[in-house]
Design a protein around this motif. Structure first.
Motif, mmCIF file in Angstrom:
data_model
loop_
_atom_site.group_PDB
_atom_site.id
_atom_site.type_symbol
_atom_site.label_atom_id
_atom_site.label_comp_id
_atom_site.label_asym_id
_atom_site.label_seq_id
_atom_site.Cartn_x
_atom_site.Cartn_y
_atom_site.Cartn_z
ATOM 1 N N MET A 105 -19.577 60.982 26.913
ATOM 2 C CA MET A 105 -20.866 60.786 26.254
ATOM 3 C C MET A 105 -21.507 62.108 25.867
ATOM 4 S SD MET A 105 -21.732 57.758 25.670
ATOM 5 C CE MET A 105 -23.491 57.598 25.577
ATOM 6 N N LEU A 106 -20.693 62.975 25.297
ATOM 7 C CA LEU A 106 -21.191 64.279 24.918
ATOM 8 C C LEU A 106 -22.250 64.151 23.817
ATOM 9 C CD1 LEU A 106 -20.414 67.305 25.403
ATOM 10 C CD2 LEU A 106 -19.033 67.151 23.360
ATOM 11 N N GLU A 107 -22.045 63.178 22.933
ATOM 12 C CA GLU A 107 -22.872 63.055 21.747
ATOM 13 C C GLU A 107 -24.330 62.731 22.100
ATOM 14 O OE1 GLU A 107 -19.935 61.846 22.213
ATOM 15 O OE2 GLU A 107 -18.681 62.501 20.558
ATOM 16 N N ILE A 108 -24.553 62.238 23.306
ATOM 17 C CA ILE A 108 -25.915 61.870 23.731
ATOM 18 C C ILE A 108 -26.859 63.076 23.668
ATOM 19 C CG2 ILE A 108 -25.641 62.353 26.187
ATOM 20 C CD1 ILE A 108 -27.034 59.743 26.733
ATOM 21 N N VAL A 109 -26.282 64.281 23.810
ATOM 22 C CA VAL A 109 -27.116 65.485 23.858
ATOM 23 C C VAL A 109 -27.862 65.689 22.540
ATOM 24 C CG1 VAL A 109 -27.151 67.879 24.562
ATOM 25 C CG2 VAL A 109 -25.258 66.445 25.232
ATOM 26 N N PHE A 110 -27.237 65.329 21.406
ATOM 27 C CA PHE A 110 -28.017 65.468 20.166
ATOM 28 C C PHE A 110 -28.609 64.139 19.707
ATOM 29 C CE2 PHE A 110 -23.511 65.473 18.833
ATOM 30 C CZ PHE A 110 -23.478 64.377 17.978
ATOM 31 N N LEU A 111 -28.106 63.030 20.264
ATOM 32 C CA LEU A 111 -28.690 61.741 19.893
ATOM 33 C C LEU A 111 -30.084 61.561 20.476
ATOM 34 C CD1 LEU A 111 -25.671 59.275 19.995
ATOM 35 C CD2 LEU A 111 -26.968 60.094 18.010
ATOM 36 N N ILE A 112 -30.283 62.001 21.716
ATOM 37 C CA ILE A 112 -31.598 61.827 22.355
ATOM 38 C C ILE A 112 -32.715 62.531 21.574
ATOM 39 C CG2 ILE A 112 -32.971 62.429 24.407
ATOM 40 C CD1 ILE A 112 -30.691 61.456 26.072
ATOM 41 N N PRO A 113 -32.559 63.853 21.285
ATOM 42 C CA PRO A 113 -33.638 64.469 20.486
ATOM 43 C C PRO A 113 -33.783 63.851 19.099
ATOM 44 C CG PRO A 113 -31.856 66.039 20.910
ATOM 45 C CD PRO A 113 -31.574 64.835 21.725
ATOM 46 N N PHE A 114 -32.682 63.309 18.552
ATOM 47 C CA PHE A 114 -32.770 62.670 17.248
ATOM 48 C C PHE A 114 -33.688 61.445 17.315
ATOM 49 C CE2 PHE A 114 -31.352 59.692 13.984
ATOM 50 C CZ PHE A 114 -31.408 60.503 12.859
ATOM 51 N N LEU A 115 -33.449 60.628 18.352
ATOM 52 C CA LEU A 115 -34.251 59.407 18.499
ATOM 53 C C LEU A 115 -35.695 59.737 18.822
ATOM 54 C CD1 LEU A 115 -31.688 57.177 20.406
ATOM 55 C CD2 LEU A 115 -32.387 57.028 18.009
ATOM 56 N N THR A 116 -35.919 60.636 19.778
ATOM 57 C CA THR A 116 -37.302 60.968 20.141
ATOM 58 C C THR A 116 -38.006 61.631 18.970
ATOM 59 O OG1 THR A 116 -36.520 63.018 21.097
ATOM 60 C CG2 THR A 116 -36.876 61.205 22.624
ATOM 61 N N GLY A 117 -37.254 62.440 18.214
ATOM 62 C CA GLY A 117 -37.828 63.105 17.044
ATOM 63 C C GLY A 117 -38.270 62.094 16.008
ATOM 64 N N ALA A 118 -37.381 61.136 15.734
ATOM 65 C CA ALA A 118 -37.730 60.106 14.760
ATOM 66 C C ALA A 118 -38.943 59.322 15.244
ATOM 67 C CB ALA A 118 -36.536 59.179 14.544
ATOM 68 N N GLY A 119 -38.991 59.080 16.543
ATOM 69 C CA GLY A 119 -40.120 58.342 17.119
ATOM 70 C C GLY A 119 -41.414 59.109 16.994
ATOM 71 N N ALA A 120 -41.343 60.424 17.202
ATOM 72 C CA ALA A 120 -42.553 61.246 17.226
ATOM 73 C C ALA A 120 -43.318 61.215 15.909
ATOM 74 C CB ALA A 120 -42.199 62.691 17.592
ATOM 75 N N PHE A 121 -42.601 60.952 14.815
ATOM 76 C CA PHE A 121 -43.289 60.858 13.526
ATOM 77 C C PHE A 121 -44.367 59.765 13.520
ATOM 78 C CE2 PHE A 121 -39.409 62.958 11.816
ATOM 79 C CZ PHE A 121 -40.033 63.998 11.175
ATOM 80 N N PHE A 122 -44.096 58.699 14.277
ATOM 81 C CA PHE A 122 -44.977 57.540 14.213
ATOM 82 C C PHE A 122 -45.870 57.397 15.425
ATOM 83 C CE2 PHE A 122 -40.907 56.721 12.106
ATOM 84 C CZ PHE A 122 -41.349 56.657 10.791
ATOM 85 N N LEU A 123 -45.798 58.322 16.360
ATOM 86 C CA LEU A 123 -46.570 58.165 17.582
ATOM 87 C C LEU A 123 -47.800 59.068 17.554
ATOM 88 C CD1 LEU A 123 -43.579 58.045 20.077
ATOM 89 C CD2 LEU A 123 -45.132 56.160 19.504
ATOM 90 N N PRO A 124 -48.806 58.762 18.369
ATOM 91 C CA PRO A 124 -49.989 59.620 18.435
ATOM 92 C C PRO A 124 -49.624 61.009 18.964
ATOM 93 C CG PRO A 124 -50.280 57.588 19.700
ATOM 94 C CD PRO A 124 -48.891 57.575 19.198
#
Lengths: 946, 247
Positions: free
Chosen positions: A1-20
């Motif tokens: 599960m090496l790919e998780i290292v860049f997937l996590i910031p990708f998901l949180t980053g995408a989320g941060a656009f829409f969060l307070p």
């Protein structure tokens, strides 16, 4: 599960656009922390890729990843404080982009596929562009456009370059995955022209992104316009990511043997960048731009070092790490200054030392670090690059390099002084909160700590980046140009197997690299590696492919418990089962001698292929004496190891104990006094005289001239008794110990020794004269067992055997230890390479050594007597010692582990080189001349067998 | 010719008159160890701990000459209060247990095999087998053939073939790779045959004890008749052993 290292910031980053905003800030720090944990797990080898064809953990990638992760975590903490103190439009876009940026950079470090890497690098541009436009000013808009446009053009070039590299594979008809790892393996088969073209495009393409001049024009704008946390990321790690692309392509070039092409290009780009930065830094009016130009300078330094290769490449790696740490700290600090003074212009600032003292400490520390002050790492890195440049003869490059560094320092220092100490009346707008300064402190501290204490695995990660191909190409090159192999051996460190070479020209050169499982034999190109590669194959099961003479050395199982390279099963009785060189023909016969010989000597087997009386080939097969000395030196109690080392070869006890003692002294930092140096010198010379005199007698006996045979036998005993007089043992055992000597040389001893030598000297002189003036002796010695100088060079003959073939090398003169620096050691070279020459060299040395001892005896010798010194060895260190034992160059190497324990102990007796000289002497010689030739060398069986 | 004669006169006669006259070795020579039974136990323990060969039993107050390499570390540490090394080179023994000594060594002549004296007293031919020796023991056996010792005057010689020999002299810690060759040499020697073990390595593995590549003690492989300790034994020790055991 090496790919998780860049997937996590990708998901949180995408989320941060829409969060307070509040949640976004928390997400930023949280993701940074998780990312750091995951990166450390990768370091520990806990995560493996799901798509191994696209992603892999490479040493250089791992190094960059660790730096990125640490930096991002610290920067994310700073960012919280920064966001509170400044007002930023659309903060959610800022945090979201930061996280996406992290994700894309992580992907770069982990991508092994040439196209995935390109995609990832392009993605970093897209993710970071909104960061530069955060402040929504005209200047920032311009900077953003510049960044996107120039980098996109560059990245398009890189795409073309990547395609060309794959074309090089097609043209070379290579069928392999287009991952960097696979391509490096098949690089040799790739078409060199297309590969060269590909490299140039990739260098220009990724070089744009890396900020190499003249493609750097976007960099000062982007770095100065972006908010400081983003600048820190852009400068600290994005540049590394771009460099990674160049580094990996350069690795392929090295593997393809095209280092001569890629090296100079990198050097030129490097120098242009450094000089461009120097020009702009000198009159810089904005401090953030100054920092940006400093980044261009450092990227230039790294490109220059990579181009130099070897030591320079290692220096470049060190600069890369420390630049990231220090530069990002400086950008964060510049954020504080900007917040405090509200201006980017240097003239609007001043008196930082009193106005913002905490920021000043970080700022000034960063300045010292980035300018290459010791003890910061950049100093070490730059020093290594300069040494590397001089060593490769790149004097002009080194000159420009040093000059530019001076100019940059002057410009930088001028501005830093203004900011720190000029008067200023501006009111400071912020309070220096802890979280606004301690991330910088942490970064600088990390840089400092890494200079003094490099975690072993990290260290390995760095050295690892100097690959095997560099190692082997350089080793072959040095030795082909007349360099000599002192040691070449394998060792295990932290679970990986590595190779270590010690070569000598007029200096000693040391290099290490990871050991491949199999590799193209160096011996195939360059003969002096012959025995060393066989030894490595036997000890570690690493196969040198294409080795012309791959046979056993000592008959023992390898230490890794992998299949024996020679297909032996050592639970059976193996010695003698050996694939001898054979000659066929009606009149050919073989003579087998040993292991038990007719005389009182050590065991070994000699196989002669003869036609009549004439020897066509002699193959010498040893190993019967193998006692496992090297392994025992690792396992035995510390109190025993001097004794083990001393008994490796009893006729060279002083030589071996001296090499051991010097190695232990070097590792523990113990100095010996002058008296002990004199006593050791006398001990080593007595050993030389006794053995040479004995062998001259034996030579005389073998040509049936008995008077000198008997006299020498007796006189040899008299010299052995002088050792007994010094230390109570005829072979000098127990005389030399780490720290000094165990026995004093008092006035009675000196008088006794002087009297004995005075009595013996004329006897020795007259006996030698008798031997060499007798015509029957001359006629047997002359022209017997001749070895040519060129053969001697290829076989690497040392000591009297080498000097008899006009190779004047003598450790006592070339690398003097103990008291030898103050003695005048003559060259003693004889041109004829026959028994006569070997006897003559040894006879001359006897008389010289007697003179040396006589010159050392008149003055009182004062020394502190030592016994078993309790020594703490320096951790993670390597030492090599050399001495001229009576048979020639003797060398011990010690490698220590992180706790100061002995990781590897390697011994090389001169006989390891010289046995093949004896074989060569017998070519086309009458078989009855074997004893004579054998005694002219008198080589060590146990020293060879260990 | 004149030159040869001139040298001959210069060299003179160097052969020792041993055993008719005593031989005095140099002061730093370390021969038979003597143990002081009254030494404090902490001194004895310190010596035992410092001994690189673990040759000292501090409780029994003995030193194992088979392991000892005569380095003198114990004598220095105890300042001579526990162990002292004498100038006495007559330290060979016929029984392994005699190697563990408090200082007194049984007279070798009295413990020798009488039938050996009868058989080999006038002529003894020996085959030397170096089994991973460091060349120090070998050298100090070889030196017996030089004019000072002149072994041949006692009817003792080293010969080239085990077929011509009355026994074997073994040196070295018997490496794994040399074991077969050693045993075959032993087998090739006609009976009755003598086995002489020379040097600390052959007796106990010496400095190499603990290595899986060697044999710790020749007596685990062959019946040993004569044990000559030392690292290496002084040529006088060898000479004394041969003369007293066989003459």
């Amino acid at each position: 599960m090496l790919e998780i290292v860049f997937l996590i910031p990708f998901l949180t980053g995408a989320g941060a656009f829409f969060l307070p905003n509040k949640i976004g800030r928390c997400l930023l720090v949280l993701t940074g922390a998780i990312h750091l944990i995951l990166s450390v797990m990768i370091w520990a080898g806990r995560l493996t890729p799901i798509f191994p064809e696209y992603f892999a953990v490479t040493p250089e990638g791992l190094l960059s990843l660790l730096v990125i992760s640490l930096l991002f975590f610290l920067i994310s903490i700073y960012t919280i404080a920064y966001l509170k103190a400044s007002d930023i439009h659309a903060e959610n876009i800022f945090t979201g982009s930061m996280l996406l940026f992290l994700s894309t950079m992580t992907m770069v470090t982990l991508s092994d596929h040439i196209m995935v890497m390109w995609i990832a690098i392009e993605a970093t541009t897209l993710a970071s562009a909104p960061l530069i436009y955060t402040h929504r000013t005209a200047a920032s808009l311009e900077a953003t456009w510049k960044y996107v446009l120039i980098c996109s053009v560059g990245i398009a070039m890189a795409l073309l370059g990547s395609v060309l590299v794959t074309v090089a594979m097609d043209v070379g008809k290579v069928d392999a995955p287009i991952s960097f790892t696979a391509m490096t393996d098949v690089a040799k088969k790739m078409d060199p022209m297309w590969l060269k073209a590909g490299f140039v495009f990739i260098l220009v393409g990724y070089g744009t992104k890396m900020g190499l001049a003249p493609m750097h024009t976007w960099l000062p704008d982007a770095h100065s316009e972006a908010p400081s946390p983003a600048s820190a990321l852009l400068s600290g790690v994005l540049l590394n990511c771009a460099y990674l692309g160049i580094f990996k392509t350069n690795k392929i070039m090295h593997a393809a043997g095209l280092a001569d092409f890629s090296g100079p290009i990198l050097i030129v780009f490097g120098l242009i960048s450094i000089m461009a930065a120097a020009t702009f830094i000198l009159k810089q009016t904005e401090y953030k731009r100054m920092l940006a130009y400093s980044s261009i300078e450092n990227m230039g330094i790294i490109a220059f070092g990579t181009g130099i290769g070897g030591l320079g490449a290692y220096g470049a790696m060190i600069c890369l790490i420390h630049h990231s740490l220090i530069k990002s700290s400086l950008f964060l600090t510049s954020g504080n200054i900007l917040l405090g003074f509200g201006s980017r212009l240097i003239e609007h600032t001043g008196n930082l030392v009193n106005r913002m003292p905490k920021t000043f400490v970080a700022f000034f520390g960063g300045f010292a670090g980035i300018s290459g002050f010791p003890p910061f790492g950049i100093f070490i890195g730059e020093l290594l690059i300069i040494i590397g440049a001089f060593r490769t003869g790149n004097y002009v490059g080194a000159g420009f390099f040093i000059l530019s560094l001076c100019v940059i320092f002057a410009g930088f220092a001028n501005n830093v002084m203004k900011i720190s100490f000029d008067t200023s009346d501006t009111t400071i707008r912020i309070k220096e909160e802890a979280s606004l300064v301690w991330p910088q402190y942490a970064l600088l501290l990390t840089s400092l700590v890494l200079c003094f204490w490099m975690p072993d695995t990290l260290h390995q990660t760095i050295i690892h980046a100097v690959n095997f191909d560099d190692f082997s190409t350089q080793a072959v090159e040095i030795v082909s140009r007349g360099g000599k192999v002192v040691q070449l051996f394998a060792f295990q460190a932290n679970g990986t197997f590595r190779l270590m070479a010690v070569l000598r020209t007029d200096v000693l050169l040391v290099a290490a690299c990871d050991a491949p499982e199999t590799y193209p034999a160096l011996t195939a190109k360059c003969e002096p590696f012959h025995m060393f590669e066989r030894e490595i194959a036997e000890q570690y099961g690493i196969r040198p492919e294409g080795h012309p003479w791959l046979k056993m050395v000592r008959y023992h199982a390898n230490c890794r418990s992998v299949d024996d390279v020679f297909g032996n099963d050592y639970t059976e009785d193996i010695p003698g089962r050996y694939d001898y060189y054979s000659v066929a023909g009606d009149e050919i016969h073989e003579v087998a001698v040993g292991p038990v010989h007719a005389g009182v000597i050590e065991p070994g087997h000699f196989r002669f292929n003869c036609i009549g009386e004439r020897v066509l080939n002699l193959e010498i097969q040893l190993g019967y004496q193998h006692r496992g000395a090297e392994d025992l030196l690792l396992k035995a109690d510390r109190k025993r190891i001097a004794f083990i080392a001393e008994n490796i070869a009893g006729d060279t006890s002083v030589g071996h104990s001296l090499c051991h003692a010097q190695a232990m002294e070097a590792l523990s930092g113990i100095q010996t006094d002058d008296g002990s140096k004199i006593i050791r010198t006398i001990g080593l010379e007595l050993e030389r005289i006794a053995n040479h005199v004995g062998d001259l007698g034996a030579l005389s006996g073998d040509v049936a001239f008995l008077p000198p045979a008997n006299y020498c036998g007796r006189m040899r005993g008299d010299f052995l008794n002088m050792s007994l007089l010094m230390c109570g043992n005829r072979f000098g055992k127990g005389l030399v110990r780490p720290g000094g000597v165990r026995f004093p040389m008092n006035d009675d001893n000196r008088r006794d020794l002087t009297a004995r030598i005075r009595e013996l000297k004329p006897h020795v002189k007259h006996t030698i004269d008798l031997l060499f003036s007798t015509s029957s002796v001359r006629s047997r010695f002359e022209g017997c067992g001749t070895v040519s100088r060129s053969d001697a060079e290829k076989l690497g003959l040392v000591g009297p055997a080498g000097r008899a073939c006009s190779i004047p090398y003598d450790v006592r003169r070339c690398f003097p230890t103990e008291h030898y620096g103050q003695l005048d050691i003559p060259e003693n070279a004889e041109p004829t390479g026959d028994v006569w020459a070997r006897a003559k060299v040894r006879a001359d040395e006897v008389m010289q050594s007697i003179a040396f001892i006589e010159s050392l005896l008149p003055d009182p010798v004062e020394t502190e007597i030592i016994d078993m010194a309790d020594m703490a060895l320096a951790p993670d260190s390597f030492v090599v010692t050399l001495n001229e034992a009576w048979r020639g160059e003797l060398s011990h190497c010690i490698l220590t582990d992180g706790a100061g324990g002995i990781l590897r102990y390697k011994v090389k007796d001169p006989s390891f080189h010289n046995w093949n000289g004896l074989s060569m002497s017998l070519r086309n010689t009458g078989i009855s001349d074997f004893p004579l030739n054998n005694k002219s060398y008198n080589l060590s069986y146990c020293g060879f067998d260990l | 010719m004149l030159n040869v004669l001139k040298n001959r006169f210069e060299q003179g006669c160097k052969t020792s008159r041993y055993p008719k006259e005593k031989v005095q070795l140099l002061p730093r020579y370390r021969g038979r160890p003597e143990i002081n039974p009254d030494a404090p136990s902490d001194v004895a323990s310190a010596c035992a701990a410092a001994c690189p060969q673990n040759a000292i039993d501090p409780v029994a107050g003995t030193i194992d000459m088979g392991r000892c390499v005569f380095c003198g570390t114990c004598e220095r540490i105890s300042n001579g209060r526990f162990v002292t090394f004498t100038q006495d080179f007559a330290i060979a023994v016929a029984e392994k247990e005699h190697l563990f000594t408090k200082g007194d060594i049984p007279t070798l002549a009295e413990h020798s095999r009488q039938h050996f004296k009868k058989l080999f007293g006038r002529s003894l031919q020996l085959r030397q087998v170096s089994a991973a020796g460091c060349n120090a023991c070998e050298a100090d056996l070889n030196v017996l053939a030089t004019p000072f010792f002149d072994l041949a005057r006692f009817g003792i010689n080293f010969v080239a073939s085990p077929r011509h020999a009355d026994g074997i002299v073994v040196t070295g810690p018997i490496s794994r790779n040399m074991k077969t060759a050693l045993l075959q040499t032993y087998e090739a020697t006609p009976e009755p045959r003598v086995v002489i073990a020379v040097g600390s390595c052959t007796l106990t593995g010496g400095p190499f004890r603990g290595s899986p590549e060697i044999t710790e003690g020749l007596d685990t492989l062959l019946p040993v008749d004569l044990f000559i300790p030392g690292c290496p034994p002084h040529p006088m020790t060898n000479l004394h052993a041969l003369l007293n055991f066989f003459k």
